[in-house]
Design a protein around this motif. Structure first.
Motif, mmCIF file in Angstrom:
data_model
loop_
_atom_site.group_PDB
_atom_site.id
_atom_site.type_symbol
_atom_site.label_atom_id
_atom_site.label_comp_id
_atom_site.label_asym_id
_atom_site.label_seq_id
_atom_site.Cartn_x
_atom_site.Cartn_y
_atom_site.Cartn_z
ATOM 1 N N UNK A 49 -2.766 -5.687 -1.849
ATOM 2 C CA UNK A 49 -2.790 -6.559 -0.671
ATOM 3 C C UNK A 49 -3.599 -7.794 -1.011
ATOM 4 N N UNK A 50 -3.174 -8.925 -0.483
ATOM 5 C CA UNK A 50 -3.930 -10.176 -0.625
ATOM 6 C C UNK A 50 -4.305 -10.645 0.769
ATOM 7 N N UNK A 51 -5.565 -11.012 0.912
ATOM 8 C CA UNK A 51 -6.064 -11.519 2.181
ATOM 9 C C UNK A 51 -6.467 -12.973 1.993
ATOM 10 N N UNK A 52 -5.992 -13.818 2.864
ATOM 11 C CA UNK A 52 -6.281 -15.251 2.811
ATOM 12 C C UNK A 52 -5.846 -15.879 1.491
ATOM 13 N N UNK A 53 -4.913 -15.227 0.790
ATOM 14 C CA UNK A 53 -4.394 -15.749 -0.465
ATOM 15 C C UNK A 53 -5.354 -15.660 -1.636
ATOM 16 N N UNK A 54 -6.562 -15.173 -1.398
ATOM 17 C CA UNK A 54 -7.579 -15.155 -2.446
ATOM 18 C C UNK A 54 -8.114 -13.745 -2.698
ATOM 19 N N UNK A 55 -8.528 -13.078 -1.635
ATOM 20 C CA UNK A 55 -9.123 -11.752 -1.774
ATOM 21 C C UNK A 55 -8.046 -10.712 -2.075
ATOM 22 N N UNK A 56 -8.328 -9.845 -3.030
ATOM 23 C CA UNK A 56 -7.365 -8.839 -3.453
ATOM 24 C C UNK A 56 -7.936 -7.452 -3.169
ATOM 25 N N UNK A 57 -7.074 -6.580 -2.641
ATOM 26 C CA UNK A 57 -7.461 -5.190 -2.429
ATOM 27 C C UNK A 57 -6.356 -4.295 -2.980
ATOM 28 N N UNK A 58 -6.714 -3.407 -3.905
ATOM 29 C CA UNK A 58 -5.763 -2.429 -4.431
ATOM 30 C C UNK A 58 -5.922 -1.136 -3.643
ATOM 31 N N UNK A 59 -4.852 -0.731 -2.994
ATOM 32 C CA UNK A 59 -4.819 0.480 -2.185
ATOM 33 C C UNK A 59 -4.187 1.583 -3.030
ATOM 34 N N UNK A 60 -4.943 2.612 -3.350
ATOM 35 C CA UNK A 60 -4.444 3.722 -4.171
ATOM 36 C C UNK A 60 -3.861 4.772 -3.239
ATOM 37 N N UNK A 61 -2.580 5.090 -3.427
ATOM 38 C CA UNK A 61 -1.916 6.034 -2.536
ATOM 39 C C UNK A 61 -1.325 7.203 -3.327
ATOM 40 N N UNK B 248 10.045 12.062 1.296
ATOM 41 C CA UNK B 248 8.705 12.301 0.793
ATOM 42 C C UNK B 248 7.632 11.919 1.775
ATOM 43 N N UNK B 249 6.426 11.910 1.254
ATOM 44 C CA UNK B 249 5.231 11.652 2.058
ATOM 45 C C UNK B 249 4.303 10.740 1.272
ATOM 46 N N UNK B 250 3.674 9.815 1.978
ATOM 47 C CA UNK B 250 2.695 8.909 1.392
ATOM 48 C C UNK B 250 1.374 9.139 2.122
ATOM 49 N N UNK B 251 0.300 9.329 1.339
ATOM 50 C CA UNK B 251 -1.039 9.476 1.901
ATOM 51 C C UNK B 251 -1.880 8.323 1.379
ATOM 52 N N UNK B 252 -2.338 7.516 2.322
ATOM 53 C CA UNK B 252 -3.097 6.318 1.980
ATOM 54 C C UNK B 252 -4.533 6.476 2.476
ATOM 55 N N UNK C 22 -1.026 6.641 12.090
ATOM 56 C CA UNK C 22 -2.255 5.946 11.725
ATOM 57 C C UNK C 22 -3.374 6.296 12.708
ATOM 58 N N UNK C 23 -4.609 6.059 12.299
ATOM 59 C CA UNK C 23 -5.697 6.150 13.273
ATOM 60 C C UNK C 23 -5.516 5.060 14.334
ATOM 61 N N UNK C 24 -6.126 5.238 15.494
ATOM 62 C CA UNK C 24 -6.026 4.213 16.540
ATOM 63 C C UNK C 24 -6.449 2.834 16.009
#
Length: 152
Positions: free
Chosen positions: A57-69, A88-92, A121-123
């Motif tokens: 994921x990219x936030x504001x075009x600069x910050x990067x977050x790798x989500x391991x699923x 299948x099923x995805x757990x994030x 998802x959570x609320x």
């Protein structure tokens, strides 16, 4: 947990066998989803595959977050050559869960694919997760079609 279901149906000129083979291989998901940048630790047991995927994921075009699923994929070719199913099923992290199903049916021009996602998802996260999943679902149809489409 709040939940929603997203469904997208599209046609592709490739036969169900080719669509099934493509979607049954974890490495093919890299680029099939614009967020998915890596697949690793693939473990197979019969028709079930477990693997780890990295969503970027990219936030504001600069910050990067790798989500391991963690992903489980079950490929059921029982109905081929007329139809097949991959599910299948995805757990994030963050307790986001998604079950998915690709129903692949023979059509006059090739195949009809119905891509169904069920998100939990959570609320407070459902709207964001559903918007991301819906965008991925639309992109996946375009990319899969481009990869497998046959000229008329």
């Amino acid at each position: 947990m709040p939940s929603t279901e997203l469904k997208h149906t599209f046609q592709i000129t490739a036969p169900p066998e080719e669509v099934f083979a493509h979607l049954a291989e974890p490495s093919h998901y890299v680029g099939l989803s614009p967020l998915l940048v890596a697949v690793r630790d693939v473990r197979r047991s019969g028709g079930t595959v477990h693997y780890t995927a990295v969503e970027r994921f990219r936030f504001l075009g600069v910050l990067r977050h790798d989500n391991i699923i963690d992903v489980t994929l079950v490929a059921a070719p029982d109905g081929l050559p007329q139809s097949a199913e991959i599910s299948g099923e995805v757990r994030s992290p963050g307790r986001v869960r998604m079950s998915y199903r690709f129903a692949i049916d023979r059509d006059e021009a090739g195949s009809v694919v119905t891509d169904t996602l069920h998100l939990r998802t959570p609320p407070g996260l459902l709207r964001f997760a559903a918007s991301q999943a819906g965008a991925v679902q639309q992109a996946r149809a375009r990319v899969l079609t481009a990869r497998l489409e046959r000229p008329a």
